[in-house]
Every structure is written in C-alpha cells, then in structure tokens.
Write a protein that holds these residues in place. Structure first.
Motif, PDB file in Angstrom:
ATOM      1  N   LEU A  90       0.835  -1.200   0.000  1.00  0.00           N
ATOM      2  CA  LEU A  90       0.000   0.000   0.000  1.00  0.00           C
ATOM      3  C   LEU A  90       0.871   1.250   0.000  1.00  0.00           C
ATOM      4  O   LEU A  90       0.661   2.172  -0.805  1.00  0.00           O
ATOM      5  N   ILE A  91       1.844   1.288   0.886  1.00  0.00           N
ATOM      6  CA  ILE A  91       2.749   2.433   0.951  1.00  0.00           C
ATOM      7  C   ILE A  91       3.487   2.598  -0.369  1.00  0.00           C
ATOM      8  O   ILE A  91       3.630   3.707  -0.891  1.00  0.00           O
ATOM      9  N   ASP A  92       3.932   1.491  -0.934  1.00  0.00           N
ATOM     10  CA  ASP A  92       4.667   1.521  -2.196  1.00  0.00           C
ATOM     11  C   ASP A  92       3.782   1.942  -3.365  1.00  0.00           C
ATOM     12  O   ASP A  92       4.279   2.403  -4.391  1.00  0.00           O
ATOM     13  N   SER A  93       2.469   1.806  -3.208  1.00  0.00           N
ATOM     14  CA  SER A  93       1.534   2.133  -4.281  1.00  0.00           C
ATOM     15  C   SER A  93       1.262   3.625  -4.395  1.00  0.00           C
ATOM     16  O   SER A  93       0.581   4.056  -5.328  1.00  0.00           O
ATOM     17  N   PHE A  94       1.775   4.420  -3.467  1.00  0.00           N
ATOM     18  CA  PHE A  94       1.514   5.856  -3.467  1.00  0.00           C
ATOM     19  C   PHE A  94       2.817   6.655  -3.484  1.00  0.00           C
ATOM     20  O   PHE A  94       3.070   7.462  -2.582  1.00  0.00           O
ATOM     21  N   PRO A  95       3.661   6.467  -4.517  1.00  0.00           N
ATOM     22  CA  PRO A  95       4.924   7.215  -4.546  1.00  0.00           C
ATOM     23  C   PRO A  95       4.721   8.712  -4.700  1.00  0.00           C
ATOM     24  O   PRO A  95       5.628   9.498  -4.399  1.00  0.00           O
ATOM     25  N   GLU A  96       3.549   9.122  -5.177  1.00  0.00           N
ATOM     26  CA  GLU A  96       3.285  10.548  -5.367  1.00  0.00           C
ATOM     27  C   GLU A  96       2.877  11.250  -4.080  1.00  0.00           C
ATOM     28  O   GLU A  96       2.652  12.464  -4.081  1.00  0.00           O
ATOM     29  N   TYR A  97       2.815  10.509  -2.982  1.00  0.00           N
ATOM     30  CA  TYR A  97       2.428  11.077  -1.691  1.00  0.00           C
ATOM     31  C   TYR A  97       3.560  10.976  -0.674  1.00  0.00           C
ATOM     32  O   TYR A  97       4.325  10.008  -0.672  1.00  0.00           O
ATOM     33  N   LYS A  98       3.651  11.969   0.185  1.00  0.00           N
ATOM     34  CA  LYS A  98       4.445  11.848   1.398  1.00  0.00           C
ATOM     35  C   LYS A  98       3.475  11.527   2.526  1.00  0.00           C
ATOM     36  O   LYS A  98       2.296  11.927   2.491  1.00  0.00           O
ATOM     37  N   PHE A  99       3.931  10.822   3.536  1.00  0.00           N
ATOM     38  CA  PHE A  99       3.072  10.362   4.617  1.00  0.00           C
ATOM     39  C   PHE A  99       3.379  11.146   5.888  1.00  0.00           C
ATOM     40  O   PHE A  99       4.536  11.248   6.296  1.00  0.00           O
ATOM     41  N   GLU A 100       2.350  11.690   6.484  1.00  0.00           N
ATOM     42  CA  GLU A 100       2.496  12.523   7.679  1.00  0.00           C
ATOM     43  C   GLU A 100       1.477  12.113   8.742  1.00  0.00           C
ATOM     44  O   GLU A 100       0.413  11.567   8.410  1.00  0.00           O
ATOM     45  N   PRO A 101       1.765  12.392  10.019  1.00  0.00           N
ATOM     46  CA  PRO A 101       0.760  12.161  11.068  1.00  0.00           C
ATOM     47  C   PRO A 101      -0.173  13.370  11.189  1.00  0.00           C
ATOM     48  O   PRO A 101       0.217  14.503  10.886  1.00  0.00           O
ATOM     49  N   LEU A 102      -1.390  13.120  11.606  1.00  0.00           N
ATOM     50  CA  LEU A 102      -2.301  14.230  11.894  1.00  0.00           C
ATOM     51  C   LEU A 102      -1.837  14.968  13.140  1.00  0.00           C
ATOM     52  O   LEU A 102      -1.304  14.367  14.070  1.00  0.00           O
ATOM     53  N   THR A 103      -2.057  16.271  13.151  1.00  0.00           N
ATOM     54  CA  THR A 103      -1.756  17.097  14.320  1.00  0.00           C
ATOM     55  C   THR A 103      -2.877  18.117  14.479  1.00  0.00           C
ATOM     56  O   THR A 103      -3.759  18.236  13.617  1.00  0.00           O
TER      57      THR A 103
END
Length: 502
Positions: free
Chosen positions: A481-494
């Motif tokens: 799943l993570i590998d399927s979204f190279p166009e996104y960076k992943f961040e935590p909600l704040t």
C-alpha cells in the motif's frame, strides 16, 4: 534501446560498460554541448570529486513531527467508517450492526492549500538533467526511417519545455545530433550538480517486426530515491499514454543510472520494432503525452501530495505491532484512533505508538453504538473513559478524536450536532476521512484493499486514509500500500492540520 553495438542489424538491449572505457565522443565539431563535455573530460578526476547536492522530497518524513502547511481537501467520494455507516450490514467490535453512509451524501469541501510550507518556499529550484540516448553515428535501434536517437531527442526537448514551464531548471546531455559516450553523459550530470537524472530511450526486438510493445523503466537498486523516481515517471507516462504496462525493473547493468550519484532512472517509452507503436512514437501528439508523463512524475518527486494514514480500533497485540514494524521500516509516522478497552488490554503497544512518534487519538471506549449515541451525556461518558485510559497508560493529553462510524452515521443523527458543538467547545478536534481501505468488510483480500485505497483517493492533494490496525489483511497489504503511493508523502495528523469533516 540502450547501448546499441556497432554493426548492421545487431542490437543489444543492455550494455555494461567499464568506467575506464576509452571511447571518445564523435559529435559535430563546434557543438557547444560537445565542447563543454570535452572540457569536462580533461578534468575528470576533479569533476567526479565534486559533491553533488541532492534535493529529495521522498516518501520518508523528516524526523519528529514536521507539519505541512494546512490546507483543504476535496471531500467528494469519501468512504464511511467500517463501524456504523448506513447500509453495509457488516459489524465491527462487540458485534454491533453497521450500515454504509449513502454514497451521494453531501460533504464539506475546504478548498486547496493556499500557501506552500516554509521549507518548500525556501528550497532551491531543482535541476533536472535529461539524457536523450544515442546520437551522431550511434543511431540506436532503427526501423524503416524511424531512428531511436531522433525520437529520444524529440521527447527530451518536449519534456524539457514542460519542466521549465513548471519552474524547474533543466539541462540536456545533448540538444542536437551529438554523439556522447556513457562517461560523458554521467560527467555532464555530475558537473551541473543535477538533483535527478532521467535517460530517455526506445526499445526493439531482434526481429524486424515484432508484436512486443509497451513501456519499461529501469533503476539501480542501491538508491531508494532512484526507485521512487522510476516508479513515478513510469506510472505517470502510462497514465498519459494508456500504453501497455511492461515492467519496472531493477538493474546494475545500465551505466548511466549506475554511475550517477543523484537519483536516476531510464525509461524505454515504446518498441520501434512494433509497427503500430512506431507510428504512435512518431506522432508529435503522442510524444507530447510521453513528455507530459515524464514531467508530471518529476514534479511529484519534488512536490508530493500528502497522505495521512490513520488506523482505528486498536491497539491489538499482534496486528498493531505488525503495523508499527512496517511503519518503522519505512520511517513513516501515522495516526492511531484507539479504543480505551484495547489500550488497557495492550498498554505496551499503546506506549510504543507514542514512543515511536505517532499521533494517538480517541476513537471510543467501547464499540457499542446504541450506548455511545444514546445521548450527549452517554457519548461524553464513553469519551472520558477512553481519554482516561490513554492518559494513564501513555501520559498523552489527547486532542484529536474520530467518531465511531464517522461524524454522521445511522446511529447519531439526533445527537451528532450537539456532540460536535460540545466537543469543539472543550477544545477537541475530530477527523473523518476521504480515502478508505474498506478493510473491515468480510471476504476482503490484500489486493482488494489496495485497490480500494487507490480508487478512493481520486488524486486528491490531501488524503486522510482510513484503515484498521486490528485487521490481519491490513498488515499483509501495508507494505505494498505504501509503495503504491509514490506521489504522496506520509504525515501524522496534528492539531495544526485542517481536518477532513463530513
């Protein structure tokens, strides 16, 4: 085709060239590009010793909780939580009945982000080096009057124009029919201090005419940045052209992407040995599509969209631990909306969530929708029990929460407005979602979960992705799943992130 051997009719797809190959360029005399490359080679040792500054906005977030500029998110097509949405019929936690939210539910849209983050604003403009393969006497593969070297250059020139329009700096290893050695191409990229290097080629089979067709991309496996770059360019060119998908390949045999110090990839945009594909590749409109795809892939590499992975209903001992292990491997921070009872059952896992830098929020204390949504008072009692569990186990004073079933569902129609008003007055922030794995449904597979996630994002710039860390199949698909979204960076909600809310 990469690395054509000399001799009529003899083509080699992959050529491994020694770094000490003594071939020299035979480009046109007086070519400004050739003259500059020749000067580079006179001081190769000095050139190759220069440190190259690489600008890489990758999947991996910065250490700590760096928060992107908050902005709006498109809410169209958002999926409902697996807990209590209208119409699904499956149950979650304690056997509670759940129903899907109607797909045409009116949802709130916040508009797009108005300002870039300070870090992006202050960053220098990325420099991209495009490498049109072959040139001069090295024609590459050829069928009829179609020469690979000419297609490579035409696509590279069109790509350069698009990238410059996007605000990037662009250099080409050749901008005319100059022949360069592989060493000269690498030296050109190193000398300019390029941030990324993209080599453009065409493919061919040994037979004069062959039905093989489609697009391939290659990267050297030593660099995660190169893999991501190749995946982005490969995916975006496929989207623009609707060409046949062949493979994203790892190799150590292609000199120019092996020897460059910056993230690099090589793309074969089609087969000249296929008559139909040869016609398309010769069409300026089709060349524009290829160029647009390469440029879009480069743009996403430096300016990714943002995804917030969120996990509901945990923690569980086995599945949440597996999720945390995968997130740690990828250096990704996520958000966990926990159940108070599960926090008490698995305090070590809850503490690990916090210790590893993830955001922890409240989902509920017990998954009993009839009880939770009986009244404002019953909701507050459940929330406060969950809050107390989290505080006693982790020491975190939670500010974020997610309604079981989402903020609007079949169980809270009469009380949700009252709950939202009271919780907001108390300083709490709730998050719904606009992307969903739909992983709490019966009979799902890891492959289907990834498909659900891809289809539900709808290309949004900001995605809050709903998943459940108590579901085994979610742990099985999370890597991919993570590998399927190279166009996104992943961040935590704040607290600073503008929330998605139904």
């Amino acid at each position: 085709m990469y690395g054509q051997a000399r001799g009529k009719g003899y083509e080699v797809r992959l050529v491994r060239v020694s770094p000490w190959d003594n071939r020299t360029a035979r480009g046109k005399k007086g070519s400004r590009r050739h003259g500059r490359i020749a000067a580079i080679l006179m001081s190769t040792a000095l050139t190759l010793s220069i440190g190259v500054s690489i600008l890489y906005f990758g999947l991996l977030p910065a250490v700590g909780k760096t928060v992107p500029a908050s902005g709006g998110q498109d809410m169209q097509g958002a999926s409902m939580d697996a807990g209590a949405s209208m119409g699904s019929g499956y149950s979650e936690g304690n056997g509670s009945s759940a129903h899907d939210m109607e797909t045409n539910m009116t949802q709130v849209s916040h508009g797009e982000e108005s300002e870039a983050s300070t870090a992006e604003t202050e960053s220098p403009t990325p420099l991209i080096v495009l490498d049109p393969g072959h040139g001069g006497e090295d024609e590459g593969c050829m069928r009829g009057e179609v020469q690979e070297k000419e297609l490579n250059l035409e696509i590279a020139l069109r790509t350069a124009e698009r990238l410059r329009e996007m605000g990037f700096k662009v250099e080409l290893t050749r901008d005319d029919d100059t022949e360069l050695t592989l060493e000269e191409r690498v030296a050109a990229a190193e000398e300019t201090g390029a941030d990324i290097f993209v080599s453009i080629h065409q493919n061919a089979c040994d037979e004069q005419e062959n039905p093989a067709r489609g697009i391939e991309a290659w990267y050297c496996g030593e660099s995660e940045g190169s893999r991501r770059l190749a995946k982005l360019i490969y995916g975006e060119v496929l989207k623009k052209t609707d060409a046949k998908e062949r493979n994203l390949n790892e190799t150590g045999e292609l000199y120019v992407i092996r020897e460059t110090s910056m993230p690099s990839c090589l793309i074969e945009t089609g087969f000249i040995s296929n008559m139909d594909e040869r016609k398309r590749l010769s069409d300026p409109d089709y060349q524009d599509k290829i160029a647009a795809g390469i440029a879009e892939g480069v743009n996403y590499y430096f300016h990714p969209k943002t995804m917030y992975l969120t996990f509901d209903d945990g923690p569980s001992e086995d599945n949440t631990t597996a999720v945390l292990d995968i997130l740690k491997k990828h250096n990704i921070k996520a958000t966990f909306f926990v159940v108070g009872e599960n926090v008490r059952k698995h305090p070590e896992v809850a503490r690990r969530i916090v210790e590893e830098g993830h955001t922890i929020g409240i989902h509920c204390n017990r998954h009993e929708y009839d009880v939770i949504y009986e009244s404002l008072e019953s909701y507050l009692a459940d929330f406060e029990a969950a809050y107390k569990a989290v505080y006693e186990v982790t020491g975190v004073e939670v500010k974020l929460f997610r309604f079981p079933g989402g903020s609007i569902n079949a169980y809270n129609a009469e009380v949700y407005e009252e709950i939202i008003e009271e919780m907001t007055n108390r300083g709490y922030i709730y998050f719904d979602w606009n992307g969903c794995l739909e992983d709490a449904g019966a009979g799902t597979t890891p492959e289907q979960l990834i498909k659900n996630a891809r289809e539900s994002t709808l290309g949004r710039k900001k995605v809050v992705m709903l998943a459940h860390d108590i579901i085994y199949h979610t742990t099985l698909c999370l890597d991919e799943l993570i590998d399927s979204f190279p166009e996104y960076k992943f961040e935590p909600l704040t607290e600073e992130v503008k929330p998605i809310q139904f």
